[in-house]
Enzyme design. Structure first.
Site, mmCIF file in Angstrom:
data_model
loop_
_atom_site.group_PDB
_atom_site.id
_atom_site.type_symbol
_atom_site.label_atom_id
_atom_site.label_comp_id
_atom_site.label_asym_id
_atom_site.label_seq_id
_atom_site.Cartn_x
_atom_site.Cartn_y
_atom_site.Cartn_z
ATOM 1 N N LYS A 106 37.081 48.383 44.608
ATOM 2 C CA LYS A 106 36.381 49.636 44.292
ATOM 3 C C LYS A 106 36.986 50.803 45.088
ATOM 4 O O LYS A 106 36.310 51.491 45.852
ATOM 5 C CB LYS A 106 34.884 49.486 44.565
ATOM 6 C CG LYS A 106 34.007 50.424 43.734
ATOM 7 C CD LYS A 106 32.551 50.033 43.858
ATOM 8 C CE LYS A 106 31.637 51.014 43.126
ATOM 9 N NZ LYS A 106 31.829 51.006 41.677
ATOM 10 N N GLU A 108 37.437 46.463 30.732
ATOM 11 C CA GLU A 108 36.126 47.023 31.058
ATOM 12 C C GLU A 108 36.028 48.462 30.577
ATOM 13 O O GLU A 108 37.016 49.057 30.147
ATOM 14 C CB GLU A 108 35.831 46.934 32.556
ATOM 15 C CG GLU A 108 36.780 47.690 33.460
ATOM 16 C CD GLU A 108 36.410 47.526 34.940
ATOM 17 O OE1 GLU A 108 35.480 48.229 35.385
ATOM 18 O OE2 GLU A 108 37.032 46.717 35.638
ATOM 19 N N ARG A 149 32.128 42.797 48.889
ATOM 20 C CA ARG A 149 33.099 43.467 48.012
ATOM 21 C C ARG A 149 33.854 44.552 48.764
ATOM 22 O O ARG A 149 35.056 44.733 48.581
ATOM 23 C CB ARG A 149 32.398 44.042 46.772
ATOM 24 C CG ARG A 149 33.369 44.611 45.756
ATOM 25 C CD ARG A 149 32.694 44.903 44.434
ATOM 26 N NE ARG A 149 31.700 45.970 44.554
ATOM 27 C CZ ARG A 149 30.961 46.408 43.533
ATOM 28 N NH1 ARG A 149 31.098 45.861 42.338
ATOM 29 N NH2 ARG A 149 30.077 47.378 43.712
#
Length: 319
Positions: free
Chosen positions: A165, A201, A63
């Site tokens: 992220k 989310e 990620r």
């Protein structure tokens, strides 16, 4: 802490352990001026035999690499990332709490540490990891969270950075989150910014909606962070016989859901007690986990702590 550096266009070389402390950055560092930074989060657990378990560290590495590509940054290889995690955990093994008493939280950072005045990728990058012991998230019984649906402010946009992220994603949710907490809510549930009717989310968690044997969660489409706990819960749920649907989830499905829960590194699984949307409050129970979320939480946490057989090959054991 663990520190490793490289130049723009270069490759990371072997890093080193240093004592935890402040770091020195130029005022014109890329991370400070242009937000060129990413972070990850994962945990280490102590087993009954005193060995230590990591949970899917290679997924965090992958990620970070995807995020680095989006943010024009070099990134450690998966092997470098995982080896660095092992090294810092073993160096801080005395800080891993006893079995069942918490975990060692691991925070990798990747940032543009080089000085750059004009808008451009930084000339130097720093990969840094620090750790901290943390207690169990639910210390005095499970407390379901109460969410409010935000339909004016948005966390991410198509083509943006919501799916990686990067550090700026988190500062962007503070305004809506602070307003929600001032009104007595636990956090904010965001909708898509185009149609303003599909779930995305929570500020730092993925969302799941349960109806019968079906568990629905918003599909990963570039605006939603691909959570590693999310991915793991989906696999666990399917192994337990549930039908999991990754798709567009209209906000109206919250109105007749049996359960709603969130997933994330810190909480693993958090039951949602209520959701308020345009002044209407829908409750899902106030006494802790629902049957489905409790089942999934129990299986995943027992696997993370080495209490059941790891048939998924998700854990990495350090002795």
């Amino acid at each position: 802490m663990y520190v490793m550096k490289c130049t723009q266009g270069g490759n990371f070389s072997k890093g080193e352990l240093q004592r935890f402390g402040n770091i020195e950055l130029s005022p014109s560092a890329g991370v400070l001026n242009y937000g060129q930074g990413l972070f990850e989060g994962l945990k280490a657990y102590r087993k009954e035999d005193s060995n230590i378990l990591l949970f899917r560290p290679e997924e965090n590495a992958l990620r970070m690499r995807r995020g680095a590509e989006r943010m024009c940054m070099p990134s450690p290889t998966v092997e470098q990332f995982v080896e660095a995690i092992k090294e810092i955990v073993l160096a801080n093994k005395r800080w891993v709490p006893p079995p069942g008493k918490g975990s060692l939280y691991i925070r990798p950072l990747l940032m543009g540490s080089g000085a750059v005045l004009g808008l451009a990728p930084a000339p130097e990058y720093t990969f840094l990891i620090y750790v901290s012991p943390v207690g169990n998230y639910f210390k005095e019984g499970v407390a379901p969270i109460n969410l409010i649906v935000e339909h004016e402010l948005h966390r991410a946009t198509p083509g943006g950075t919501g799916g990686v992220k990067t550090i700026g994603n988190y500062a962007a949710v503070l305004k809506a989150q602070s307003a929600a907490k001032a009104k007595g809510y636990s956090d904010v549930l965001y909708l898509d910014c185009v149609n303003k009717k599909y779930l995305e989310e929570v500020s730092s968690c993925n969302i799941f909606v349960v109806k019968g044997n079906v568990i629905a969660t918003p599909a990963i489409k570039g605006t939603i962070l691909p959570g590693i706990t999310r991915k793991s819960i989906i696999d666990v749920a399917r192994s337990q016989g549930f039908q999991v649907e990754e798709r567009l989830v209209p906000v109206d499905e919250l109105l007749d859901a049996d359960e709603v829960f969130c997933t994330g590194t810190a909480v693993v699984v958090s039951p949602v007690g209520s959701i308020t949307y345009k002044g209407k409050r829908v409750s899902y129970g106030v006494d802790g986990f629902g049957a489905v979320s409790e089942q999934l939480y129990s299986v995943l946490t027992r696997l993370q702590m080495g209490l059941i057989d790891d048939k998924m090959n998700w854990t990495v054991e350090l002795s």
